[in-house]
Scaffold this motif. Sequence first.
Motif, PDB file in Angstrom:
ATOM      1  N   VAL A  94       4.546  39.974 -21.763  1.00 28.50           N
ATOM      2  CA  VAL A  94       3.798  40.585 -20.670  1.00 28.50           C
ATOM      3  C   VAL A  94       4.164  39.825 -19.404  1.00 28.50           C
ATOM      4  O   VAL A  94       3.832  38.660 -19.264  1.00 28.50           O
ATOM      5  N   ARG A  95       4.852  40.481 -18.489  1.00 27.82           N
ATOM      6  CA  ARG A  95       5.424  39.770 -17.364  1.00 27.82           C
ATOM      7  C   ARG A  95       4.357  39.212 -16.432  1.00 27.82           C
ATOM      8  O   ARG A  95       4.557  38.208 -15.777  1.00 27.82           O
ATOM      9  N   ASN A  96       3.226  39.885 -16.305  1.00 29.78           N
ATOM     10  CA  ASN A  96       2.229  39.423 -15.358  1.00 29.78           C
ATOM     11  C   ASN A  96       0.824  39.800 -15.811  1.00 29.78           C
ATOM     12  O   ASN A  96       0.254  40.741 -15.307  1.00 29.78           O
ATOM     13  N   PRO A  97       0.254  39.087 -16.765  1.00 27.01           N
ATOM     14  CA  PRO A  97      -1.090  39.430 -17.199  1.00 27.01           C
ATOM     15  C   PRO A  97      -2.171  38.934 -16.239  1.00 27.01           C
ATOM     16  O   PRO A  97      -3.337  39.204 -16.458  1.00 27.01           O
ATOM     17  N   HIS A  98      -1.803  38.201 -15.214  1.00 28.35           N
ATOM     18  CA  HIS A  98      -2.794  37.712 -14.263  1.00 28.35           C
ATOM     19  C   HIS A  98      -2.509  38.273 -12.879  1.00 28.35           C
ATOM     20  O   HIS A  98      -1.492  37.979 -12.267  1.00 28.35           O
ATOM     21  N   LEU A  99      -3.411  39.092 -12.387  1.00 26.31           N
ATOM     22  CA  LEU A  99      -3.362  39.541 -11.005  1.00 26.31           C
ATOM     23  C   LEU A  99      -4.412  38.726 -10.256  1.00 26.31           C
ATOM     24  O   LEU A  99      -5.607  38.962 -10.399  1.00 26.31           O
ATOM     25  N   ILE A 100      -3.976  37.749  -9.489  1.00 23.55           N
ATOM     26  CA  ILE A 100      -4.877  36.849  -8.795  1.00 23.55           C
ATOM     27  C   ILE A 100      -4.985  37.314  -7.343  1.00 23.55           C
ATOM     28  O   ILE A 100      -3.973  37.517  -6.678  1.00 23.55           O
ATOM     29  N   TYR A 101      -6.211  37.456  -6.856  1.00 27.15           N
ATOM     30  CA  TYR A 101      -6.439  38.023  -5.537  1.00 27.15           C
ATOM     31  C   TYR A 101      -7.148  37.018  -4.628  1.00 27.15           C
ATOM     32  O   TYR A 101      -7.948  36.193  -5.104  1.00 27.15           O
ATOM     33  N   PRO A 102      -6.898  37.084  -3.311  1.00 31.24           N
ATOM     34  CA  PRO A 102      -7.672  36.260  -2.375  1.00 31.24           C
ATOM     35  C   PRO A 102      -9.166  36.510  -2.549  1.00 31.24           C
ATOM     36  O   PRO A 102      -9.616  37.639  -2.719  1.00 31.24           O
ATOM     37  N   GLY A 103      -9.943  35.418  -2.523  1.00 29.10           N
ATOM     38  CA  GLY A 103     -11.386  35.512  -2.713  1.00 29.10           C
ATOM     39  C   GLY A 103     -11.829  35.149  -4.110  1.00 29.10           C
ATOM     40  O   GLY A 103     -12.996  34.790  -4.322  1.00 29.10           O
ATOM     41  N   GLN A 104     -10.928  35.235  -5.090  1.00 26.36           N
ATOM     42  CA  GLN A 104     -11.293  34.837  -6.447  1.00 26.36           C
ATOM     43  C   GLN A 104     -11.402  33.318  -6.533  1.00 26.36           C
ATOM     44  O   GLN A 104     -10.714  32.585  -5.823  1.00 26.36           O
ATOM     45  N   ILE A 105     -12.258  32.852  -7.436  1.00 24.50           N
ATOM     46  CA  ILE A 105     -12.480  31.419  -7.621  1.00 24.50           C
ATOM     47  C   ILE A 105     -11.895  30.995  -8.959  1.00 24.50           C
ATOM     48  O   ILE A 105     -12.153  31.616  -9.986  1.00 24.50           O
ATOM     49  N   LEU A 106     -11.096  29.943  -8.925  1.00 25.69           N
ATOM     50  CA  LEU A 106     -10.506  29.375 -10.133  1.00 25.69           C
ATOM     51  C   LEU A 106     -11.212  28.061 -10.426  1.00 25.69           C
ATOM     52  O   LEU A 106     -11.339  27.200  -9.546  1.00 25.69           O
ATOM     53  N   HIS A 107     -11.661  27.911 -11.667  1.00 24.70           N
ATOM     54  CA  HIS A 107     -12.426  26.733 -12.060  1.00 24.70           C
ATOM     55  C   HIS A 107     -11.693  25.991 -13.167  1.00 24.70           C
ATOM     56  O   HIS A 107     -11.253  26.595 -14.137  1.00 24.70           O
ATOM     57  N   LEU A 108     -11.562  24.676 -13.006  1.00 23.57           N
ATOM     58  CA  LEU A 108     -10.869  23.841 -13.980  1.00 23.57           C
ATOM     59  C   LEU A 108     -11.864  23.341 -15.028  1.00 23.57           C
ATOM     60  O   LEU A 108     -12.839  22.661 -14.696  1.00 23.57           O
ATOM     61  N   VAL A 109     -11.606  23.700 -16.280  1.00 21.86           N
ATOM     62  CA  VAL A 109     -12.472  23.305 -17.395  1.00 21.86           C
ATOM     63  C   VAL A 109     -11.711  22.328 -18.281  1.00 21.86           C
ATOM     64  O   VAL A 109     -10.584  22.599 -18.692  1.00 21.86           O
ATOM     65  N   LYS A 110     -12.328  21.185 -18.589  1.00 19.13           N
ATOM     66  CA  LYS A 110     -11.701  20.144 -19.413  1.00 19.13           C
ATOM     67  C   LYS A 110     -12.507  19.973 -20.691  1.00 19.13           C
ATOM     68  O   LYS A 110     -13.700  19.664 -20.647  1.00 19.13           O
ATOM     69  N   VAL A 111     -11.843  20.176 -21.815  1.00 18.34           N
ATOM     70  CA  VAL A 111     -12.500  20.047 -23.122  1.00 18.34           C
ATOM     71  C   VAL A 111     -11.524  19.456 -24.127  1.00 18.34           C
ATOM     72  O   VAL A 111     -10.378  19.921 -24.226  1.00 18.34           O
ATOM     73  N   ASP A 112     -11.963  18.426 -24.853  1.00 22.93           N
ATOM     74  CA  ASP A 112     -11.171  17.846 -25.941  1.00 22.93           C
ATOM     75  C   ASP A 112      -9.766  17.443 -25.505  1.00 22.93           C
ATOM     76  O   ASP A 112      -8.770  17.706 -26.184  1.00 22.93           O
ATOM     77  N   GLY A 113      -9.672  16.822 -24.343  1.00 21.08           N
ATOM     78  CA  GLY A 113      -8.394  16.292 -23.894  1.00 21.08           C
ATOM     79  C   GLY A 113      -7.439  17.314 -23.323  1.00 21.08           C
ATOM     80  O   GLY A 113      -6.281  16.985 -23.048  1.00 21.08           O
ATOM     81  N   ARG A 114      -7.899  18.555 -23.137  1.00 16.86           N
ATOM     82  CA  ARG A 114      -7.038  19.595 -22.573  1.00 16.86           C
ATOM     83  C   ARG A 114      -7.782  20.301 -21.452  1.00 16.86           C
ATOM     84  O   ARG A 114      -9.014  20.228 -21.342  1.00 16.86           O
ATOM     85  N   ALA A 115      -7.006  20.993 -20.601  1.00 18.21           N
ATOM     86  CA  ALA A 115      -7.593  21.650 -19.436  1.00 18.21           C
ATOM     87  C   ALA A 115      -7.115  23.088 -19.352  1.00 18.21           C
ATOM     88  O   ALA A 115      -5.978  23.404 -19.727  1.00 18.21           O
ATOM     89  N   ARG A 116      -8.012  23.954 -18.837  1.00 18.96           N
ATOM     90  CA  ARG A 116      -7.680  25.362 -18.615  1.00 18.96           C
ATOM     91  C   ARG A 116      -8.269  25.803 -17.295  1.00 18.96           C
ATOM     92  O   ARG A 116      -9.298  25.275 -16.841  1.00 18.96           O
ATOM     93  N   LEU A 117      -7.628  26.777 -16.667  1.00 17.53           N
ATOM     94  CA  LEU A 117      -8.188  27.413 -15.486  1.00 17.53           C
ATOM     95  C   LEU A 117      -8.825  28.721 -15.895  1.00 17.53           C
ATOM     96  O   LEU A 117      -8.249  29.495 -16.661  1.00 17.53           O
ATOM     97  N   GLN A 118     -10.007  28.983 -15.352  1.00 22.41           N
ATOM     98  CA  GLN A 118     -10.699  30.225 -15.637  1.00 22.41           C
ATOM     99  C   GLN A 118     -11.215  30.831 -14.350  1.00 22.41           C
ATOM    100  O   GLN A 118     -11.453  30.132 -13.368  1.00 22.41           O
ATOM    101  N   PHE A 119     -11.361  32.142 -14.361  1.00 18.41           N
ATOM    102  CA  PHE A 119     -11.944  32.826 -13.223  1.00 18.41           C
ATOM    103  C   PHE A 119     -13.434  32.553 -13.175  1.00 18.41           C
ATOM    104  O   PHE A 119     -14.122  32.556 -14.195  1.00 18.41           O
TER     105      PHE A 119
END
Length: 387
Positions: A94-119
Amino acid sequence: MPAARPAHLAVLAACLTLANTAAWAQSAAFPVTAEQRRVAEQVAGAGVPLSELAPNAPDSHTVVAGDTLWDISQLFLKSPWRWPELWGMNRDQVRNPHLIYPGQILHLVKVDGRARLQFGQRVGGGGAGDTVKLRPQMRISALDNNPIPSIPLHLIQPFLTDAVVFDTDVLATAPRIVATQEGHVLLGKGDLAYARGNFRGATDFRIFRTSRVLRDPASNEILGYEAPYVGTADLIRPGEDRRLTSGKTEVVPATLQISQAKQEVGVGDRLAPAPQRNLERYVPHAPDRPMTGQIAAIYGEAINAGQNQIVALNRGKRDGVERGHVFALWRDGEPVVDKTQDRPQVIKLPDERHGVLFVFEVYERVSYALIISVKEPVKPGDRFTQP
């Protein structure tokens, strides 16, 4: 925000990935298969090790106009090209499963030694003390609603039109401009040009000067023929060979109108059918196997290149290079004299990594890359490897 269980975060990230995959699939009529969903879920639940985060990575970021995924990733990661992992990108299918738009908030979540970005979505009146609530979202939107690009496309879009590499010197036998309107020496936009050759049914053309040979710095093998771009032209009237009553043949060249002129067009310039360009979003990723090569040439007239300039690489499709590949640039260690012993000895300092390349166009034996970052001037012959 209360802590969430790892399993919950994995499911949430997968939902976000699949929701945005659905948006992309609807807008591009690209079906999402069960296998794609499985891979998306698997990658979305992984994230990146905390050791890969930038030292001052923020807890959240609000997307603004002018952002790129590469810019945002530099806020969070030491290696920005690893953002597909941070967001759970299934870049293979899937070439682009993320359509990120101005105004959206990205939050960094850290769990068990790893990190992910979530809307996330801001709750409240938008003040500094408001909380950020994470929840799965589906945003069905057409591609022309200005999602942010993966990399600064304005740096490469002109190049995608302006440059081409031919595997053989096809321009030597391509249609050519043989005369100009009213004897003008040089032509610009709107002027007429007259050309001869086999147009093969095409009506839109790019105009090129004589191509230059691209050679492998190591083997001297011909990698391709780079054609300097001049402009574009539209076919107005085809040419013909008229049979005169005298029995002789009168040659009438085709008539073209110059629709765009980056440089002045002249007699002898060559014509090639204009291809359909796919300005798809580019997903950065490392090669799947070790890969090395050299800079074959600097695009344009420069001797050296710096950040945001274009270079030609001596590796292409046949070597496994893909659009989106990220490479590390290396500077050869300098020879120095060790004078600390009784007898001076010439030694070679270690090679130093000093830049990053991002491949955006690939031909059979050569590819083009944007210099994303660099410490020292880049020159032909410089080495690159997988990052």
